[in-house]
Scaffold this active site. Structure first.
Site, mmCIF file in Angstrom:
data_model
loop_
_atom_site.group_PDB
_atom_site.id
_atom_site.type_symbol
_atom_site.label_atom_id
_atom_site.label_comp_id
_atom_site.label_asym_id
_atom_site.label_seq_id
_atom_site.Cartn_x
_atom_site.Cartn_y
_atom_site.Cartn_z
ATOM 1 N N SER A 98 0.829 -1.198 0.000
ATOM 2 C CA SER A 98 0.000 0.000 0.000
ATOM 3 C C SER A 98 0.868 1.255 0.000
ATOM 4 O O SER A 98 1.708 1.419 -0.887
ATOM 5 C CB SER A 98 -0.951 -0.050 1.192
ATOM 6 O OG SER A 98 -1.988 0.890 1.057
ATOM 7 N N ASP A 222 -9.519 -5.530 -4.658
ATOM 8 C CA ASP A 222 -8.996 -4.431 -3.840
ATOM 9 C C ASP A 222 -9.853 -3.182 -4.039
ATOM 10 O O ASP A 222 -10.007 -2.691 -5.160
ATOM 11 C CB ASP A 222 -7.540 -4.155 -4.232
ATOM 12 C CG ASP A 222 -6.787 -3.350 -3.196
ATOM 13 O OD1 ASP A 222 -7.422 -2.552 -2.487
ATOM 14 O OD2 ASP A 222 -5.558 -3.528 -3.096
ATOM 15 N N HIS A 250 -7.521 -5.882 -0.383
ATOM 16 C CA HIS A 250 -6.263 -5.199 -0.076
ATOM 17 C C HIS A 250 -5.398 -6.012 0.883
ATOM 18 O O HIS A 250 -4.209 -5.759 1.009
ATOM 19 C CB HIS A 250 -6.582 -3.824 0.528
ATOM 20 C CG HIS A 250 -5.468 -2.836 0.432
ATOM 21 N ND1 HIS A 250 -4.747 -2.611 -0.731
ATOM 22 C CD2 HIS A 250 -4.939 -1.994 1.366
ATOM 23 C CE1 HIS A 250 -3.843 -1.681 -0.518
ATOM 24 N NE2 HIS A 250 -3.923 -1.293 0.743
#
Length: 271
Positions: A98, A222, A250
């Site tokens: 991320s 995601d 995610h």
């Protein structure tokens, strides 16, 4: 083993260092708003496969110091450089999830990939987390503004909502509580300021500097770092390999952890 590395006179970064005897190092950089514990399900497995796992808490998060300033990609990348030098790392795999993916990409550009032999990006918030002119992917700017406002108004509620978005597969109440607690360990101002960096900064020019083999993992479902970002990274990074995770959002490091660990180890050993 856990210890601290000084990155500025008044800022110390927490480092979790597992299987220090191994010469095969994977340096993990977590995403927002978690800490090094995000990779627990890698630390449980990869050391037994012969890897040394180094995980940090980026400033403002987890056990690291929480200064008022210093949440730009440049400063966060500089913190990584300080840890790399303090530990004497070389020929290591640098891995980020991320915003951790964004930070390690900036490290590759700003520090010319110092010490890095391979790069791994998991649901990376790059090359731009939000939609921009000429880049119609990612979240809308207003979505990030809304998150920042929620941080200042009711951070625990924001974190609870985020947990529900983070995972595609069902999670238990206790797992949800564990993940939620990681977010609470961050400071409020760091949580908001990293969102500002996600909103404001881009990494298009940094991609052009990456010369090492690069692995991209992306969850098909995601909702945070949207799948088109991975396609843009695959196109923008030479010698990159994109692997889709069909049953993940995610949180692919947990949702498909067996595949995650096996593919990462295979990439390091053979790519």
């Amino acid at each position: 083993m856990g210890y601290y590395v000084k990155v500025e006179p008044d800022v110390n970064i927490y480092v979790e260092d597992i299987n220090r005897k191994s010469q095969h190092v994977i340096f993990f950089v977590h995403g927002w708003p978690a800490n090094h514990n995000l990779f627990e399900y890698q630390y449980n497995v990869l050391p037994a496969m012969g890897y040394r796992c180094v995980g940090i808490d980026i400033r403002g998060f987890g056990k690291s110091d929480k200064p008022w300033e210093g949440y730009s990609y440049d400063r966060l990348a500089d913190d990584i450089r300080c840890v790399v030098e303090a530990l004497g790392l070389h020929n290591f795999t640098l891995a980020g999830h991320s915003v951790g993916g964004a930070i390690v990409i900036r490290y590759m550009g700003r520090h010319r990939g110092y010490g890095v032999s391979k790069l791994a990006l998991f649901g990376a918030a790059a090359p731009s987390f939000i939609q921009r002119p000429g880049f119609p992917y990612g979240l809308e700017k207003e979505d990030v503004n809304g998150l920042i406002q929620q941080v200042y108004n009711d951070r625990p509620n924001m974190l609870a909502d985020l947990t529900n978005m983070f995972f595609y597969l069902p999670i238990t109440k206790r797992f949800s509580d564990w993940f939620f607690q990681m977010g609470l360990e961050a400071s409020g101002h760091a949580t908001a300021n990293v969102l500002v960096s996600l909103r404001e900064e881009t990494l298009f020019s940094d991609l052009e500097t990456i010369q090492v083999p690069t692995l991209l993992f992306q969850g098909v479902h995601d909702q945070i770092c949207l799948p088109p970002l991975a396609l843009a990274l695959n196109q923008g990074i030479r010698n990159s390999k994109l692997i889709w995770f069909e049953h993940s959002g995610h949180g692919l490091f947990w949702e498909e952890r067996d595949k995650f660990n096996a593919e990462l180890a295979d990439f390091i050993a053979n790519y």
